[in-house]
Design a protein around this motif. Structure first.
Motif, PDB file in Angstrom:
ATOM      1  N   VAL A  31       0.855  -1.189   0.000  1.00 40.48           N
ATOM      2  CA  VAL A  31       0.000   0.000   0.000  1.00 40.48           C
ATOM      3  C   VAL A  31       0.886   1.232   0.000  1.00 40.48           C
ATOM      4  O   VAL A  31       1.710   1.415   0.912  1.00 40.48           O
ATOM      5  N   LEU A  32       0.731   2.076  -1.027  1.00 42.37           N
ATOM      6  CA  LEU A  32       1.550   3.261  -1.225  1.00 42.37           C
ATOM      7  C   LEU A  32       0.775   4.495  -0.786  1.00 42.37           C
ATOM      8  O   LEU A  32      -0.394   4.663  -1.142  1.00 42.37           O
ATOM      9  N   VAL A  33       1.428   5.379  -0.025  1.00 47.87           N
ATOM     10  CA  VAL A  33       0.762   6.563   0.537  1.00 47.87           C
ATOM     11  C   VAL A  33       1.531   7.811   0.120  1.00 47.87           C
ATOM     12  O   VAL A  33       2.734   7.940   0.375  1.00 47.87           O
ATOM     13  N   HIS A  34       0.826   8.728  -0.498  1.00 51.21           N
ATOM     14  CA  HIS A  34       1.395   9.937  -1.089  1.00 51.21           C
ATOM     15  C   HIS A  34       1.802  10.970  -0.042  1.00 51.21           C
ATOM     16  O   HIS A  34       1.414  10.907   1.125  1.00 51.21           O
ATOM     17  N   GLY A  35       2.529  11.976  -0.509  1.00 54.08           N
ATOM     18  CA  GLY A  35       2.893  13.099   0.335  1.00 54.08           C
ATOM     19  C   GLY A  35       1.862  14.200   0.277  1.00 54.08           C
ATOM     20  O   GLY A  35       0.803  14.065  -0.357  1.00 54.08           O
ATOM     21  N   SER A  36       2.140  15.322   0.902  1.00 55.39           N
ATOM     22  CA  SER A  36       1.217  16.454   0.960  1.00 55.39           C
ATOM     23  C   SER A  36       1.065  17.092  -0.422  1.00 55.39           C
ATOM     24  O   SER A  36       2.050  17.397  -1.089  1.00 55.39           O
ATOM     25  N   GLY A  37      -0.186  17.282  -0.848  1.00 56.86           N
ATOM     26  CA  GLY A  37      -0.441  17.983  -2.101  1.00 56.86           C
ATOM     27  C   GLY A  37      -0.247  17.165  -3.359  1.00 56.86           C
ATOM     28  O   GLY A  37      -0.318  17.695  -4.466  1.00 56.86           O
ATOM     29  N   THR A  38       0.034  15.877  -3.228  1.00 52.68           N
ATOM     30  CA  THR A  38       0.194  15.011  -4.399  1.00 52.68           C
ATOM     31  C   THR A  38      -0.855  13.909  -4.348  1.00 52.68           C
ATOM     32  O   THR A  38      -1.401  13.596  -3.288  1.00 52.68           O
ATOM     33  N   THR A  39      -1.119  13.307  -5.489  1.00 47.43           N
ATOM     34  CA  THR A  39      -2.118  12.244  -5.570  1.00 47.43           C
ATOM     35  C   THR A  39      -1.438  10.922  -5.919  1.00 47.43           C
ATOM     36  O   THR A  39      -0.209  10.852  -6.058  1.00 47.43           O
ATOM     37  N   SER A  40      -2.243   9.909  -6.127  1.00 49.80           N
ATOM     38  CA  SER A  40      -1.701   8.599  -6.500  1.00 49.80           C
ATOM     39  C   SER A  40      -1.058   8.618  -7.886  1.00 49.80           C
ATOM     40  O   SER A  40      -0.322   7.692  -8.248  1.00 49.80           O
ATOM     41  N   ARG A  41      -1.301   9.668  -8.663  1.00 51.68           N
ATOM     42  CA  ARG A  41      -0.772   9.729 -10.022  1.00 51.68           C
ATOM     43  C   ARG A  41       0.751   9.687 -10.038  1.00 51.68           C
ATOM     44  O   ARG A  41       1.355   9.146 -10.971  1.00 51.68           O
ATOM     45  N   TYR A  42       1.394  10.259  -9.006  1.00 50.17           N
ATOM     46  CA  TYR A  42       2.862  10.281  -9.061  1.00 50.17           C
ATOM     47  C   TYR A  42       3.472   8.944  -8.673  1.00 50.17           C
ATOM     48  O   TYR A  42       4.685   8.764  -8.752  1.00 50.17           O
ATOM     49  N   PHE A  43       2.615   7.977  -8.308  1.00 48.56           N
ATOM     50  CA  PHE A  43       3.085   6.607  -8.066  1.00 48.56           C
ATOM     51  C   PHE A  43       2.968   5.733  -9.317  1.00 48.56           C
ATOM     52  O   PHE A  43       3.350   4.558  -9.280  1.00 48.56           O
ATOM     53  N   ARG A  44       2.415   6.274 -10.407  1.00 41.03           N
ATOM     54  CA  ARG A  44       2.183   5.433 -11.582  1.00 41.03           C
ATOM     55  C   ARG A  44       3.440   4.745 -12.116  1.00 41.03           C
ATOM     56  O   ARG A  44       3.390   3.551 -12.441  1.00 41.03           O
ATOM     57  N   PRO A  45       4.591   5.437 -12.219  1.00 36.96           N
ATOM     58  CA  PRO A  45       5.775   4.712 -12.695  1.00 36.96           C
ATOM     59  C   PRO A  45       6.148   3.517 -11.805  1.00 36.96           C
ATOM     60  O   PRO A  45       6.542   2.462 -12.314  1.00 36.96           O
ATOM     61  N   LEU A  46       6.009   3.685 -10.495  1.00 33.00           N
ATOM     62  CA  LEU A  46       6.325   2.582  -9.586  1.00 33.00           C
ATOM     63  C   LEU A  46       5.292   1.470  -9.704  1.00 33.00           C
ATOM     64  O   LEU A  46       5.644   0.277  -9.725  1.00 33.00           O
ATOM     65  N   LEU A  47       4.011   1.827  -9.778  1.00 31.68           N
ATOM     66  CA  LEU A  47       2.964   0.816  -9.946  1.00 31.68           C
ATOM     67  C   LEU A  47       3.181   0.019 -11.232  1.00 31.68           C
ATOM     68  O   LEU A  47       3.029  -1.208 -11.253  1.00 31.68           O
ATOM     69  N   GLN A  48       3.557   0.718 -12.299  1.00 31.78           N
ATOM     70  CA  GLN A  48       3.802   0.023 -13.558  1.00 31.78           C
ATOM     71  C   GLN A  48       5.012  -0.890 -13.470  1.00 31.78           C
ATOM     72  O   GLN A  48       5.031  -1.972 -14.066  1.00 31.78           O
ATOM     73  N   ALA A  49       6.025  -0.482 -12.713  1.00 26.73           N
ATOM     74  CA  ALA A  49       7.208  -1.325 -12.538  1.00 26.73           C
ATOM     75  C   ALA A  49       6.880  -2.570 -11.720  1.00 26.73           C
ATOM     76  O   ALA A  49       7.494  -3.630 -11.906  1.00 26.73           O
ATOM     77  N   LEU A  50       5.903  -2.459 -10.809  1.00 27.09           N
ATOM     78  CA  LEU A  50       5.517  -3.580  -9.958  1.00 27.09           C
ATOM     79  C   LEU A  50       4.463  -4.480 -10.608  1.00 27.09           C
ATOM     80  O   LEU A  50       4.333  -5.649 -10.241  1.00 27.09           O
TER      81      LEU A  50
END
Length: 267
Positions: A31-50
């Motif tokens: 389970v990935l948890v974002h920082g302040s002011g960002t959404t799950s979109r900035y995890f997309r490269p990592l999600l795609q790698a996984l």
């Protein structure tokens, strides 16, 4: 392909981006948890790698991205309780929680307040450095980091700011500055992996070494050439660190689609 999911958690609706196998029976996702002011979109490269290797889900907390802005908590403890409720509702526990920036503060408090839900923690760029405190100083460091990140991350963050409820953004910033992760980490009993980008101006090497020394079962990894958004700029490196930490079993039944509404669309 990634999917998007909306889950009803009490009186809130929380949105997440997930790998296609994130609901695999018997294996809770990372389970990935974002920082302040960002959404799950900035995890997309990592999600795609996984994707296809390790199930993973990036959840958006209240007021962030496509999650509802109802009853936004004003402190990290409240955000941790919301995340814990999501984990229980989706039956995705015990699991490995992965936080970036302020997300590190949230997952740390989940591990302390709801230890039965957490197998281990991964803290990528843990904030806020007690030696470099203050809103304006943190803002200046964040600006400095922008010159060390990939243009795609900057574009994502700028877009995310438009998708984030302004009241929520203010509450998150205040919550992050009030929270003392250095005082909370000694209470964590789960194994911890701390990941720092070598070029991260917000999270210095002395700071992560100080955090490392506060925790009994901890490992520190430094990713060469990375800034604060290590997971975005170097997703395959971070994926390689996460793959051995993925939960391999669960006592929970397959949640299927009973806990929320799922849109099987490109994320």
């Amino acid at each position: 392909m990634l999917i998007r999911r909306w889950t009803v958690v009490g009186h809130r609706v929380l949105h997440s981006r997930e790998t296609t196998d994130a609901s695999r029976p018997g294996r809770p996702p990372l389970v990935l948890v974002h920082g302040s002011g960002t959404t799950s979109r900035y995890f997309r490269p990592l999600l795609q790698a996984l994707d296809g290797t390790v199930p993973a889900a990036a959840v958006e907390l209240p007021g962030i991205g496509s999650s509802s802005a109802d009853d936004i908590p004003t402190d990290v403890a409240g955000l941790a309780d919301v995340l814990a409720d999501w984990l229980r509702t989706t039956r995705r526990h015990p699991t490995t929680l992965v936080g970036n920036s302020m997300g590190c503060q949230v997952v740390t408090d989940v591990a302390i307040r709801h230890p039965e839900l957490v197998e281990r923690l991964v803290l990528i760029g843990p904030t806020v450095d007690r030696h470099r405190h203050g809103f304006f100083r943190q803002a200046a460091l964040l600006l400095a980091d922008a010159f060390r990140e990939r243009p795609s991350l900057i574009a994502t963050v700028l877009t995310d700011s438009a998708l984030t409820n302004r009241s929520a953004a203010l509450k998150y910033m205040r919550a992050a500055l009030r929270h003392r992760i250095d005082q909370r980490l000694p209470l964590v009993r789960q194994p911890v992996l701390i990941v720092r980008g070598e070029r991260d101006p917000m999270v210095t090497q002395p700071w992560v070494e100080e955090l490392r020394d506060l925790t009994r079962d901890v490992r520190l990894e430094v990713v060469r050439g990375a800034g604060h958004g290590t997971h975005h700029g170097h997703p395959h490196v971070v994926a390689g660190l996460l793959e051995p930490l993925a939960p391999t079993h669960s006592d929970q039944e397959d949640p299927g689609d009973d806990f929320g509404r799922r849109a099987a669309t490109s994320a």
